[in-house]
Design a protein around this motif. Sequence first.
Motif, PDB file in Angstrom:
ATOM      1  N   GLY A 179       0.786  -1.226   0.000  1.00 19.69           N
ATOM      2  CA  GLY A 179       0.000   0.000   0.000  1.00 19.69           C
ATOM      3  C   GLY A 179       0.814   1.268   0.000  1.00 19.69           C
ATOM      4  O   GLY A 179       0.262   2.370  -0.106  1.00 19.69           O
ATOM      5  N   LYS A 180       2.147   1.143   0.119  1.00 16.35           N
ATOM      6  CA  LYS A 180       3.010   2.319   0.223  1.00 16.35           C
ATOM      7  C   LYS A 180       4.017   2.416  -0.923  1.00 16.35           C
ATOM      8  O   LYS A 180       4.542   3.497  -1.207  1.00 16.35           O
ATOM      9  N   ALA A 181       4.285   1.298  -1.569  1.00 15.50           N
ATOM     10  CA  ALA A 181       5.278   1.294  -2.648  1.00 15.50           C
ATOM     11  C   ALA A 181       4.763   2.059  -3.861  1.00 15.50           C
ATOM     12  O   ALA A 181       3.552   2.262  -4.036  1.00 15.50           O
ATOM     13  N   ASP A 182       5.709   2.488  -4.723  1.00  9.20           N
ATOM     14  CA  ASP A 182       5.321   3.212  -5.938  1.00  9.20           C
ATOM     15  C   ASP A 182       4.378   2.379  -6.789  1.00  9.20           C
ATOM     16  O   ASP A 182       3.463   2.908  -7.431  1.00  9.20           O
ATOM     17  N   ALA A 183       4.593   1.055  -6.808  1.00  6.65           N
ATOM     18  CA  ALA A 183       3.772   0.174  -7.636  1.00  6.65           C
ATOM     19  C   ALA A 183       2.328   0.114  -7.152  1.00  6.65           C
ATOM     20  O   ALA A 183       1.443  -0.331  -7.879  1.00  6.65           O
ATOM     21  N   CYS A 184       2.075   0.590  -5.919  1.00  5.41           N
ATOM     22  CA  CYS A 184       0.717   0.519  -5.352  1.00  5.41           C
ATOM     23  C   CYS A 184      -0.172   1.683  -5.796  1.00  5.41           C
ATOM     24  O   CYS A 184      -1.388   1.637  -5.577  1.00  5.41           O
TER      25      CYS A 184
END
Length: 346
Positions: A25-30
């Motif tokens: 929920g925090k990564a760029d991919a999210c």
Amino acid sequence: MENGGGDVPENANDHCPGTQSEAAGKADACAGCPNQQICATAPKGPDPDLLAIIERMNTVKHKILVLSGKGGVGKSTFSAQLSFALAEMDHQVGLLDIDICGPSIPKMLGLEGQDIHQSNLGWSPVYVESNLGVMSIGFMLPNPDDAVIWRGPRKNGLIKQFLKDVDWGEIDYLVVDAPPGTSDEHISIVQYLQIAGIDGAIIVTTPQQVSLIDVKKEINFCKKVGVPILGVVENMSGLRQAFSDMKFVKPSEAGETDATEWALNYIKEKAPELLSVVACSEVFDSSKGGAEKMCQEMEVPFLGKVPMDPQLCKAAEEGRSCFTDQKCSASAPALKSIIKKLVKTK
């Protein structure tokens, strides 16, 4: 789609880190993922309640799920009578009702109006007999007519609480009566019971294709999540009713008039031997082979057929076992045969 490891939702973005990752929920991919908010706020790591469930379930020898693809096929009636039968065979039995929105088990066990009590060991089941305990949300409702309007997470939370907080004691069988379908409750109960060792599922259906279509989905659900299928029961497999218990009417343009007394007196006078005959009728269309043929095609065990018996319906309405007297002469022998197969398998 390339995703990271562990618990990746099917609708996740590319390069999903997984729902259990610290970056969930925090990564760029999210960014832009429909699951982003849920993943960011959900607790990470192993569920701390799983150990409590394992410990509680260690006192239960056999855990059996009773499922159906379609509602209204008599699944709860079967669960209730299975529990009565196992208890009458001197087993220690628990019956857990996880049909959160439609709990019918309290009525079918004659326990309406009962309350749950707590002790230092947890929630105490409500007992029918000393060796047959029951747990249901039906015992928690201030008014039995109250609707339970809950979303999935709250339902799942109560199922988890039932498994970790109910003090069943040392019992031989835990029968779990699930709602129809393959929704949140089913995923939760399977997830929690698999860690403690589940014997398998009994699937209840009626003979017609409208029911079998959904039962096939239930079978595939069990196969997909790794729950052994103990067998399929074809319920309401033709109406069986003693001729002497039938009612008769005379139809006319003005409507129907009751002719039961006249008809029975006529039979007594002209053909008394008919009073000992059982009338049979195929209520549902089984021309396609019913559950037995479906089981052959899907390579799952077929446990047997239970006829539609008005006396069994009456026993369920009155919250009593169908095995204690001779009234359920059409259904009780069929149920006994099925239950003996299950016990022998165990």
